[in-house]
Design a protein around this motif. Structure first.
Motif, PDB file in Angstrom:
ATOM      1  N   TRP A  22       0.732  -1.205  -0.268  1.00  0.00           N
ATOM      2  CA  TRP A  22       0.273  -0.043  -0.369  1.00  0.00           C
ATOM      3  C   TRP A  22       0.729   1.056   0.378  1.00  0.00           C
ATOM      4  N   TYR A  23       0.595   2.262  -0.814  1.00  0.00           N
ATOM      5  CA  TYR A  23       1.424   3.551  -1.109  1.00  0.00           C
ATOM      6  C   TYR A  23       0.149   4.879  -0.655  1.00  0.00           C
ATOM      7  N   GLN A  24       0.534   6.264  -0.319  1.00  0.00           N
ATOM      8  CA  GLN A  24       0.063   6.860   0.443  1.00  0.00           C
ATOM      9  C   GLN A  24       0.268   8.227  -0.649  1.00  0.00           C
ATOM     10  N   ALA A  74      -0.175  11.840  -1.696  1.00  0.00           N
ATOM     11  CA  ALA A  74      -0.576  12.929  -1.734  1.00  0.00           C
ATOM     12  C   ALA A  74      -0.299  13.789  -3.033  1.00  0.00           C
ATOM     13  N   LEU A  75      -1.516  15.254  -2.637  1.00  0.00           N
ATOM     14  CA  LEU A  75      -1.255  15.385  -4.192  1.00  0.00           C
ATOM     15  C   LEU A  75       0.164  16.218  -4.406  1.00  0.00           C
ATOM     16  N   GLY A  76      -0.017  15.733  -5.803  1.00  0.00           N
ATOM     17  CA  GLY A  76       1.818  16.447  -6.213  1.00  0.00           C
ATOM     18  C   GLY A  76       2.976  16.205  -5.489  1.00  0.00           C
ATOM     19  N   GLN A  77       2.747  14.439  -4.744  1.00  0.00           N
ATOM     20  CA  GLN A  77       3.910  14.256  -4.410  1.00  0.00           C
ATOM     21  C   GLN A  77       4.460  12.588  -4.946  1.00  0.00           C
ATOM     22  N   GLY A  78       5.816  12.412  -4.765  1.00  0.00           N
ATOM     23  CA  GLY A  78       5.127  10.593  -5.944  1.00  0.00           C
ATOM     24  C   GLY A  78       4.893   9.927  -4.501  1.00  0.00           C
ATOM     25  N   PRO A  79       4.481   8.841  -5.486  1.00  0.00           N
ATOM     26  CA  PRO A  79       3.645   8.021  -3.897  1.00  0.00           C
ATOM     27  C   PRO A  79       4.405   7.292  -2.816  1.00  0.00           C
ATOM     28  N   GLN A  80       4.137   6.974  -1.730  1.00  0.00           N
ATOM     29  CA  GLN A  80       4.949   6.752  -0.328  1.00  0.00           C
ATOM     30  C   GLN A  80       4.603   5.181   0.155  1.00  0.00           C
ATOM     31  N   PHE A  81       5.473   4.264   0.583  1.00  0.00           N
ATOM     32  CA  PHE A  81       5.191   3.167   0.776  1.00  0.00           C
ATOM     33  C   PHE A  81       4.530   3.245   2.248  1.00  0.00           C
ATOM     34  N   ILE A  82       3.436   2.543   2.458  1.00  0.00           N
ATOM     35  CA  ILE A  82       2.950   2.151   4.192  1.00  0.00           C
ATOM     36  C   ILE A  82       3.278   0.997   4.271  1.00  0.00           C
ATOM     37  N   PHE A  83       3.255  -0.734   3.733  1.00  0.00           N
ATOM     38  CA  PHE A  83       3.197  -1.280   4.360  1.00  0.00           C
ATOM     39  C   PHE A  83       2.673  -2.408   3.455  1.00  0.00           C
ATOM     40  N   GLN A  84       4.068  -3.450   3.273  1.00  0.00           N
ATOM     41  CA  GLN A  84       3.615  -5.054   2.563  1.00  0.00           C
ATOM     42  C   GLN A  84       2.963  -5.456   3.306  1.00  0.00           C
TER      43      GLN A  84
END
Lengths: 115, 114
Positions: free
Chosen positions: B34-36, B38-48
């Motif tokens: 799962w990734y988050q 935010a508007l105008g940003q790259g995806p950030q890893f949440i967990f696997q």
């Protein structure tokens, strides 16, 4: 050591021109460098990827250039087309079973190709 | 062959509420991340998730939790929503047999927290 820095933030290119997007990474353990393309309302889609044992990889109009000593890699889009207008993300990761599914993404570059 | 499917596509919540997002991985894939974004940003890893267990986690608080089911589908739960949780939540799938992080992403769930 986990950052990937991408530039420029936005890019405007004329149809037929060359689009160049750059990325720099910090972690020397990274050994997988993909580029993703994202259209509005869609998820990122893998475009092309490279490993550090080669300096260049070409797929159609898309080329990745890789400079291991400088810890930099770039995406070149030749003969840019209006349909290439999208947001492009570079990413990095290292191979291990525990690291499966984890990519470190750059901040993104919004490309606009003018007709 | 359906790719990664996510639901719902859009949802609006208020601060303090809880949300559950769902993901079905691409056929043949056994690992879900799962990734988050935010508007105008790259995806950030949440967990696997792999084999129904959380295997790796990014820099996200415990308000973010997940689950993987025996059919490899997954849920992301966020408790005590904050305004800053407003983002596009992306699910990605892969299989460890690919040997690298060749991820297939879904279209995402757009969460707005008011």
């Amino acid at each position: 050591q986990q950052q990937v820095k991408q530039s420029p933030q936005s890019l405007i290119v004329q149809k037929g021109g060359i689009s160049i997007i750059n990325c720099a990474y910090e972690n020397t353990a990274f050994d997988y460098f993909p580029w993703y393309q994202q259209f509005p309302g869609k998820g990122p889609a893998l475009l092309i990827a490279i490993r550090p044992d080669v300096s260049e990889k070409k797929e159609g109009r898309f080329t990745i250039s890789f400079n291991k000593s400088a810890k930099q890699f770039s995406l070149h889009i030749m003969d840019s087309q209006p349909g290439d207008s999208a947001t492009y993300f570079c990413a990095s990761s290292y191979r291990s079973s525990s690291n499966t599914g984890k990519l470190i993404f750059g901040q993104g570059t919004t490309l606009q190709v003018k007709p | 062959d359906a790719g990664v499917t996510q639901s719902p596509t859009h949802l609006i919540k208020t601060r303090g509420q809880q949300v559950t997002l769902r993901c079905s991985p691409k056929s043949g894939h056994d690992t879900v991340s799962w990734y988050q974004q935010a508007l105008g940003q790259g995806p950030q890893f949440i967990f696997q998730y792999y084999e129904e267990e959380e295997r790796q986690r990014g820099n996200f608080p415990d308000r973010f939790s997940g689950h993987q089911f025996p059919n490899y589908s997954s849920e992301l739960n966020v408790n005590a929503l904050l305004l800053g949780d407003s983002a596009l939540y992306l699910c990605a799938s892969t299989t460890r047999g690919l040997g690298a992080n060749v991820l297939t992403f879904g279209a995402g769930s757009r969460l707005t927290v008011l």
